[in-house]
Write an enzyme that holds these catalytic residues in place. Structure first.
Site, mmCIF file in Angstrom:
data_model
loop_
_atom_site.group_PDB
_atom_site.id
_atom_site.type_symbol
_atom_site.label_atom_id
_atom_site.label_comp_id
_atom_site.label_asym_id
_atom_site.label_seq_id
_atom_site.Cartn_x
_atom_site.Cartn_y
_atom_site.Cartn_z
ATOM 1 C CD1 TRP A 326 69.888 -47.348 -3.565
ATOM 2 C CD2 TRP A 326 68.996 -49.224 -2.757
ATOM 3 N NE1 TRP A 326 70.456 -47.585 -2.331
ATOM 4 C CE2 TRP A 326 69.928 -48.727 -1.813
ATOM 5 C CE3 TRP A 326 68.310 -50.401 -2.465
ATOM 6 C CZ2 TRP A 326 70.187 -49.377 -0.610
ATOM 7 C CZ3 TRP A 326 68.568 -51.048 -1.266
ATOM 8 C CH2 TRP A 326 69.492 -50.535 -0.357
ATOM 9 C CG HIS A 327 66.675 -53.299 -3.970
ATOM 10 N ND1 HIS A 327 65.821 -52.235 -3.774
ATOM 11 C CD2 HIS A 327 66.791 -53.912 -2.762
ATOM 12 C CE1 HIS A 327 65.436 -52.209 -2.513
ATOM 13 N NE2 HIS A 327 66.007 -53.206 -1.877
ATOM 14 N N GLY A 328 69.499 -53.267 -7.780
ATOM 15 C CA GLY A 328 70.311 -54.043 -8.713
ATOM 16 C C GLY A 328 70.210 -53.518 -10.129
#
Length: 470
Positions: A326-328
């Protein structure tokens, strides 16, 4: 965030809360229009104002935002109709079909843009895509299970999904929490005052602390990891840890303050995370709305900790893998997520009970481990990550340090910001502020902080929030 282009920053400046354009152009005009609008039409003003602001920042994606909002509104209405008019045996099947359609569209769009970004390397992601996707998914799931009724007013639903205080970086407000603000109640003066306080505190956290500490991290990257000493490497890790906290907490406070000024409840996203006593405890306190979303919509439906140790390990590993993704898109984010998942699993199964016996040692443990995990998060190049960890732990060896005394130079420049950051992380300081925030001297201090932040903004280039790219 590293890799953002200058053109994108300029285009998005209208949605950066810590920008002069937002504070002195959009916000006063919008608030005047909002408060002058009759109560029953304020959701229309909020929706239109949010869409216009989003269009100024990313016109190419405003139709996508409108389309997914309209589609999810219609799907919610269809599920509500099925729950009311269909026989019980047909009701669940019909509602499940609508839920799966909404999930396929919403998650499919998110996965498409994430995958396209990973493949192209420099595709402009729609601002706030992850955050409003999660809001849409939680809304549809809650309607399916009957936790909330579907919203039949498009203006209310659109305002909930697209409201500008939360569209870019959250917090992820659940629909049941938003209903109070959507109901059209009159906003009391004390609500506006409290929202303004939070707005100023968030602005000061971002501009006066996060951005200043971020300068040190930028300088370390410019020097090159091969050239820094071990003490400076640790100082950089602590600087980035504080920068990320005050950057995202600053955004969350500003978003919460703006929401309160518009009649919505306070959504808390941080709870003194650096006073945590374990990594598990840290992540219960950090980005609380995201953590609770993963818990309620992924972890618990998978069985949580109710199906034995093997299933617990599998569930935690999967949730933290999703958190990293989700973050990258980079491999470092996957490593970061799995590393945190592994640490949390070990805490639950082995030494977690030992940590509870000594608050001093448990605090030191958190303050040592969390900055190391943030370095995995921050350094996207795996070769650079390896070099940085070799600098942190010099017995790995990366060659001779060019300037062994560099720590003195940077400590002399940045110690006031470190000191201020550490003080602001102490829970007693937060409790003291809550007791005196309505006193005249606290109001004066907030006014000074506001104008100091405005001055910093006027003499520096725009610096977006770090979570803008998620």
């Amino acid at each position: 965030m590293a890799g953002l282009e200058l053109g994108r920053l300029i285009g998005e400046n209208s949605l950066v809360f810590s920008s002069l354009e937002f504070l002195f152009r959009f916000l006063p005009v919008f608030l005047a229009a909002f408060y002058l609008t009759p109560l029953k039409y304020r959701n229309v003003t909020l929706f239109i104002g949010s869409i216009l602001l989003y269009a100024c920042a990313q016109p190419r994606y405003v139709l996508l935002l409108l389309a997914v909002t309209a589609l999810n509104y219609l799907i919610g209405v269809r599920m509500e109709e099925a729950s009311v008019f269909l026989h019980r045996r047909r009701r669940k099947t019909a509602m499940l079909k609508w839920l799966l359609l909404a999930a396929a569209v919403d998650i499919g769009i998110l996965v498409f843009f994430k995958a396209a970004d990973a493949a192209a390397g420099n595709l402009l992601l729609p601002l706030g895509l992850s955050f409003y996707t999660f809001k849409l998914v939680s809304y549809q799931v809650d309607v399916f299970y009957g936790r909330v009724g579907a919203e039949l007013s498009f203006w209310k639903f659109g305002s909930y999904i697209c409201m500008f205080p939360q569209i870019t970086s959250g917090p992820i407000m659940r629909y049941e929490d938003a209903q109070e603000g959507l109901s059209g109640k009159r906003i009391r003066p004390e609500q506006f005052e409290e929202g303004l306080r939070l707005l100023i505190l968030g602005l000061a956290s971002k501009v006066l602390l996060a951005d200043r500490l971020g300068t040190l991290w930028n300088e370390i990257q410019t020097i090159g990891f091969e050239s820094i000493s071990t003490p400076l490497a640790w100082l950089g890790a602590f600087a980035y840890s504080l920068q990320l906290y005050f950057d995202f907490e600053g955004y969350s406070l500003m978003a919460a303050g703006l929401g309160i000024m518009l009649g919505f409840p306070y959504i808390r996203n941080f709870d003194q995370p650096y006073s945590a006593v374990s990594v598990s405890d840290f992540w219960r306190r950090w980005h609380m709305t995201l953590g609770s979303w993963f818990r309620d919509y992924i972890y618990i439906p998978m069985g949580g900790n109710r199906k034995g140790t093997k299933r617990l390990v599998l569930n935690l590993a999967f949730v933290w893998l999703l958190t990293g993704l989700w973050h990258g898109n980079g491999l470092n984010f996957i490593i970061w997520g799995l590393a945190l998942g592994g640490i949390i699993i070990l805490e639950k199964l082995t030494y977690g009970s030992w940590l509870k016996k000594s608050r001093v040692l448990s605090h030191l443990y958190v303050l040592a481990v969390i900055p190391l995990t943030w370095m995995i998060f921050a350094i996207t190049d795996l070769n650079g990550l390896g070099i940085y960890f070799a600098r942190l732990f010099p017995f790995f060896g990366v060659g001779q340090t060019l300037n062994a005394g560099d720590i003195g130079k940077y400590l002399s420049l940045y110690w006031p910001f470190f000191l201020a950051g550490v003080i602001c992380c102490v829970p007693a300081v937060s409790r003291l502020y809550e007791r005196v925030k309505r006193k005249w001297f606290a109001t004066l201090l907030l006014a000074l902080l506001f104008w100091a932040a405005v001055y910093r903004l006027s003499i520096s280039a725009g610096n977006p929030f770090l979570y803008f790219s998620f």
